[in-house]
Design a protein around this motif. Sequence first.
Motif, PDB file in Angstrom:
ATOM      1  N   VAL A   1      -5.940  -1.929   4.544  1.00 27.50           N
ATOM      2  CA  VAL A   1      -5.526  -2.594   3.304  1.00 27.50           C
ATOM      3  C   VAL A   1      -5.714  -1.667   2.105  1.00 27.50           C
ATOM      4  O   VAL A   1      -6.601  -0.820   2.108  1.00 27.50           O
ATOM      5  N   LEU A   2      -4.866  -1.834   1.124  1.00 26.72           N
ATOM      6  CA  LEU A   2      -4.947  -1.184  -0.180  1.00 26.72           C
ATOM      7  C   LEU A   2      -4.569   0.297  -0.198  1.00 26.72           C
ATOM      8  O   LEU A   2      -3.699   0.705  -0.945  1.00 26.72           O
ATOM      9  N   LEU A   3      -5.228   1.117   0.622  1.00 27.91           N
ATOM     10  CA  LEU A   3      -4.934   2.556   0.602  1.00 27.91           C
ATOM     11  C   LEU A   3      -3.882   2.918   1.636  1.00 27.91           C
ATOM     12  O   LEU A   3      -3.969   2.478   2.789  1.00 27.91           O
ATOM     13  N   PRO A   4      -2.900   3.728   1.250  1.00 27.23           N
ATOM     14  CA  PRO A   4      -1.913   4.170   2.244  1.00 27.23           C
ATOM     15  C   PRO A   4      -2.582   5.060   3.281  1.00 27.23           C
ATOM     16  O   PRO A   4      -3.614   5.671   3.006  1.00 27.23           O
ATOM     17  N   GLN A   5      -1.975   5.099   4.460  1.00 24.17           N
ATOM     18  CA  GLN A   5      -2.534   5.959   5.509  1.00 24.17           C
ATOM     19  C   GLN A   5      -2.489   7.416   5.048  1.00 24.17           C
ATOM     20  O   GLN A   5      -1.499   7.843   4.434  1.00 24.17           O
ATOM     21  N   GLU A   6      -3.542   8.154   5.353  1.00 25.75           N
ATOM     22  CA  GLU A   6      -3.571   9.562   4.950  1.00 25.75           C
ATOM     23  C   GLU A   6      -2.663  10.383   5.850  1.00 25.75           C
ATOM     24  O   GLU A   6      -2.592  10.125   7.045  1.00 25.75           O
ATOM     25  N   ASP A   7      -1.983  11.386   5.242  1.00 22.28           N
ATOM     26  CA  ASP A   7      -1.157  12.270   6.083  1.00 22.28           C
ATOM     27  C   ASP A   7      -2.066  13.000   7.045  1.00 22.28           C
ATOM     28  O   ASP A   7      -3.110  13.515   6.645  1.00 22.28           O
ATOM     29  N   SER A   8      -1.666  13.010   8.341  1.00 15.43           N
ATOM     30  CA  SER A   8      -2.566  13.712   9.269  1.00 15.43           C
ATOM     31  C   SER A   8      -2.163  15.173   9.373  1.00 15.43           C
ATOM     32  O   SER A   8      -1.142  15.598   8.924  1.00 15.43           O
TER      33      SER A   8
ATOM     34  N   LYS B   1       0.829  -1.225   0.000  1.00 13.16           N
ATOM     35  CA  LYS B   1       0.000   0.000   0.000  1.00 13.16           C
ATOM     36  C   LYS B   1       0.855   1.264   0.000  1.00 13.16           C
ATOM     37  O   LYS B   1       0.458   2.278  -0.579  1.00 13.16           O
ATOM     38  N   ASN B   2       2.039   1.191   0.606  1.00 16.05           N
ATOM     39  CA  ASN B   2       2.880   2.398   0.614  1.00 16.05           C
ATOM     40  C   ASN B   2       3.605   2.618  -0.710  1.00 16.05           C
ATOM     41  O   ASN B   2       4.347   3.593  -0.857  1.00 16.05           O
ATOM     42  N   PHE B   3       3.381   1.695  -1.655  1.00 19.04           N
ATOM     43  CA  PHE B   3       3.993   1.855  -2.977  1.00 19.04           C
ATOM     44  C   PHE B   3       2.947   2.158  -4.056  1.00 19.04           C
ATOM     45  O   PHE B   3       3.275   2.241  -5.230  1.00 19.04           O
ATOM     46  N   LEU B   4       1.688   2.285  -3.640  1.00 16.56           N
ATOM     47  CA  LEU B   4       0.607   2.486  -4.611  1.00 16.56           C
ATOM     48  C   LEU B   4       0.864   3.703  -5.503  1.00 16.56           C
ATOM     49  O   LEU B   4       0.545   3.701  -6.686  1.00 16.56           O
ATOM     50  N   HIS B   5       1.477   4.736  -4.897  1.00 19.76           N
ATOM     51  CA  HIS B   5       1.745   5.965  -5.663  1.00 19.76           C
ATOM     52  C   HIS B   5       2.666   5.726  -6.855  1.00 19.76           C
ATOM     53  O   HIS B   5       2.735   6.549  -7.763  1.00 19.76           O
ATOM     54  N   LEU B   6       3.374   4.592  -6.863  1.00 17.81           N
ATOM     55  CA  LEU B   6       4.269   4.328  -7.997  1.00 17.81           C
ATOM     56  C   LEU B   6       3.469   4.082  -9.279  1.00 17.81           C
ATOM     57  O   LEU B   6       3.958   4.293 -10.380  1.00 17.81           O
ATOM     58  N   ASN B   7       2.240   3.579  -9.127  1.00 18.64           N
ATOM     59  CA  ASN B   7       1.400   3.283 -10.284  1.00 18.64           C
ATOM     60  C   ASN B   7       0.161   4.160 -10.396  1.00 18.64           C
ATOM     61  O   ASN B   7      -0.478   4.200 -11.440  1.00 18.64           O
ATOM     62  N   ARG B   8      -0.232   4.794  -9.294  1.00 22.43           N
ATOM     63  CA  ARG B   8      -1.488   5.547  -9.291  1.00 22.43           C
ATOM     64  C   ARG B   8      -1.228   7.005  -8.959  1.00 22.43           C
ATOM     65  O   ARG B   8      -0.481   7.316  -8.029  1.00 22.43           O
ATOM     66  N   THR B   9      -1.863   7.898  -9.696  1.00 20.37           N
ATOM     67  CA  THR B   9      -1.664   9.332  -9.464  1.00 20.37           C
ATOM     68  C   THR B   9      -2.397   9.767  -8.192  1.00 20.37           C
ATOM     69  O   THR B   9      -3.260   9.041  -7.681  1.00 20.37           O
ATOM     70  N   THR B  10      -2.074  10.966  -7.738  1.00 19.96           N
ATOM     71  CA  THR B  10      -2.758  11.517  -6.563  1.00 19.96           C
ATOM     72  C   THR B  10      -4.258  11.589  -6.820  1.00 19.96           C
ATOM     73  O   THR B  10      -5.077  11.295  -5.936  1.00 19.96           O
ATOM     74  N   ALA B  11      -4.632  11.951  -8.043  1.00 24.02           N
ATOM     75  CA  ALA B  11      -6.072  12.049  -8.360  1.00 24.02           C
ATOM     76  C   ALA B  11      -6.731  10.673  -8.296  1.00 24.02           C
ATOM     77  O   ALA B  11      -7.858  10.538  -7.806  1.00 24.02           O
ATOM     78  N   GLU B  12      -6.022   9.654  -8.769  1.00 21.30           N
ATOM     79  CA  GLU B  12      -6.603   8.294  -8.718  1.00 21.30           C
ATOM     80  C   GLU B  12      -6.752   7.825  -7.268  1.00 21.30           C
ATOM     81  O   GLU B  12      -7.791   7.269  -6.879  1.00 21.30           O
ATOM     82  N   ILE B  13      -5.715   8.055  -6.464  1.00 19.89           N
ATOM     83  CA  ILE B  13      -5.785   7.600  -5.062  1.00 19.89           C
ATOM     84  C   ILE B  13      -6.889   8.361  -4.335  1.00 19.89           C
ATOM     85  O   ILE B  13      -7.638   7.798  -3.533  1.00 19.89           O
ATOM     86  N   SER B  14      -7.055   9.612  -4.696  1.00 15.77           N
ATOM     87  CA  SER B  14      -8.119  10.389  -4.071  1.00 15.77           C
ATOM     88  C   SER B  14      -9.499   9.872  -4.506  1.00 15.77           C
ATOM     89  O   SER B  14     -10.443   9.810  -3.696  1.00 15.77           O
ATOM     90  N   ALA B  15      -9.623   9.439  -5.753  1.00 20.90           N
ATOM     91  CA  ALA B  15     -10.897   8.836  -6.201  1.00 20.90           C
ATOM     92  C   ALA B  15     -11.142   7.524  -5.450  1.00 20.90           C
ATOM     93  O   ALA B  15     -12.274   7.231  -5.033  1.00 20.90           O
ATOM     94  N   PHE B  16     -10.079   6.734  -5.250  1.00 23.51           N
ATOM     95  CA  PHE B  16     -10.215   5.486  -4.468  1.00 23.51           C
ATOM     96  C   PHE B  16     -10.749   5.812  -3.068  1.00 23.51           C
ATOM     97  O   PHE B  16     -11.639   5.157  -2.549  1.00 23.51           O
ATOM     98  N   ARG B  17     -10.158   6.866  -2.466  1.00 25.14           N
ATOM     99  CA  ARG B  17     -10.571   7.221  -1.089  1.00 25.14           C
ATOM    100  C   ARG B  17     -12.034   7.649  -1.063  1.00 25.14           C
ATOM    101  O   ARG B  17     -12.769   7.347  -0.117  1.00 25.14           O
ATOM    102  N   SER B  18     -12.459   8.372  -2.104  1.00 23.86           N
ATOM    103  CA  SER B  18     -13.859   8.825  -2.144  1.00 23.86           C
ATOM    104  C   SER B  18     -14.801   7.630  -2.220  1.00 23.86           C
ATOM    105  O   SER B  18     -15.846   7.611  -1.555  1.00 23.86           O
ATOM    106  N   ILE B  19     -14.430   6.623  -3.013  1.00 23.50           N
ATOM    107  CA  ILE B  19     -15.285   5.426  -3.128  1.00 23.50           C
ATOM    108  C   ILE B  19     -15.332   4.713  -1.782  1.00 23.50           C
ATOM    109  O   ILE B  19     -16.393   4.330  -1.282  1.00 23.50           O
TER     110      ILE B  19
END
Length: 462
Positions: free
Chosen positions: A455-462, A423-441
């Motif tokens: 699982v799946l999504l990296p922890q959000e920066d607090s 999950k901490n490597f997701l940004h290597l394949n997914r853009t910030t906009a994509e990860i943000s869409a994942f979070r919205s879903i």
Amino acid sequence: MSDEISDLGRKLRTVVGDNHLLQDADLTAGYSTDWTGRFQGHTPLVVRPANTFELAQVVILVAEAGLAIVPQGGNTGLVGGSVPLNGEIVVSTVRLDQCEAVDQLAQQVTLGAGVTLVQAQNHVASSSLVIGVDLAARDSCTIGGMIATNAGGINVLRYGAMREQVLGIEAVLADGSVISHLEGLEKDNTGYHLPSLLAGSEGTLAIITRARLRLHPYLPVRCTAMLAFSSVEDAVEATSALKRSVPSLHAVEVLFSDAMHLVSEHIGSAVPIGEKSAAWLIVEAAGSNDPLEELAGAIDDLGAVVVDVGVGVDTSSRNNLWQYREKVTEAISAKGTPHKLDVTLGASKLAEFISQLPSVVSALDGDLSVYMFGHLGDGNVHVNVLANNGGAPSERVDAAVLEYVAKLGGSISAEHGIGTAKKNFLHLNRTTAEISAFRSIKHALDPQQVLNPHVLLPQEDS
Ligand code: FAD
Ligand code: MLT
Ligand code: ZN
């Protein structure tokens, strides 16, 4: 045990019965460690509901208690997504094991999420039909887990991955509501396609309880060949040629040198052909008519790049060739606890990746071994890293391998999913906009973070 857990345990027991609410550490241990042994968690409770209604009640009670759930099928997942690494409640689908009658007219079947792949295969076999996805964990992995991970396996080049097999789904959402759409219509453009959304969602959006699967005609005549190559480039080019020229092609699997020698030692059988080769393809063709001539002709056309060939036409000789590929995961685990990096590369980058990868790893740590094998027909390489000293490879190795994959334009997860391992490597394949869409879903379907929140999504920066 806290009062909160005792109270929840009492309520859950009334839903699933005494025998299916596990609390003792010796009973929950098997649900808390993953297949590889790399991911070891702990849970206060394992719950095994008998049906969708019970499962929905379980989700409601856990949510009311403000706790989280890890859904678990066969626990054969390889990315740490199926075990309670943060003390979650495990909801096991083991009892959702009903196989409905095969719909011969539609060539479809509805199966409980806890049905294992081998049970499903046996169930449809008498109708001369097959499930489109097959993999070596078939004795334990479940239909629900296979959908949740969008499992691939050995026949993706013929039938596609799990997402392509799912025509309908029933699932329990995080608020306990049940979605059910199991009609199995081939065409059904009535809005968002929830089976596609849940395929690959890794238990983060819903718990799948039943699925309607597309089936395929059983192809009775098969032949299997093992081809040895002296270079990785030759094996990659041969794969492309076979995909072009063999319409009955059913699988193109690969073992590279270190993995072949390891599995050969593990099973106590010599390397079957071309002992000093760099790569071995296991190629299978299947049809209603004998595909041997078609496959043999295509292998002949590959010419001198094929160093040696072994052919299996009957079940025993075919199984003999397949065992080298099917037992490699077990062979690696028998040697240590691997870091498993399951990646895909575009065809033009495959040879470069496979040739360069060992030096990418050894530049970080010279005391590691790398074993590579996979589904070459899909560009999918399984990179397994073991520490020679018996310890664990460092996470820096995962970073180096996955960054190298991303640099070459590949995917950091071909078929196993992201889980907690990646999950901490997701940004290597997914853009910030994509990860943000994942979070919205995720937020829309599970605002309280009940289902597999780590699982799946990296922890959000607090
Ligand atoms: P689990 O391991 O129990 O769970 C996996 C994930 O799915 C977790 O995130 C879990 O929370 C979630 N989940 C499970 N059930 C449900 C449900 N009903 N609803 C919602 N979420 C759920 N994988 C491949 O893709 N291809 C291969 O070729 C392959 N070969 C393998 C060979 C071996 C020897 C082993 C050990 C594993 C292999 N795998 C392979 C990995 C694994 O078998 C697959 O990922 C499989 O799909 C997992 O199914 P499972 O039932 O064991 O799921
Ligand atoms: C395989 O193809 O054998 C699997 O995905 C398992 C593994 O990667 O070890
Ligand atoms: Zn695989």
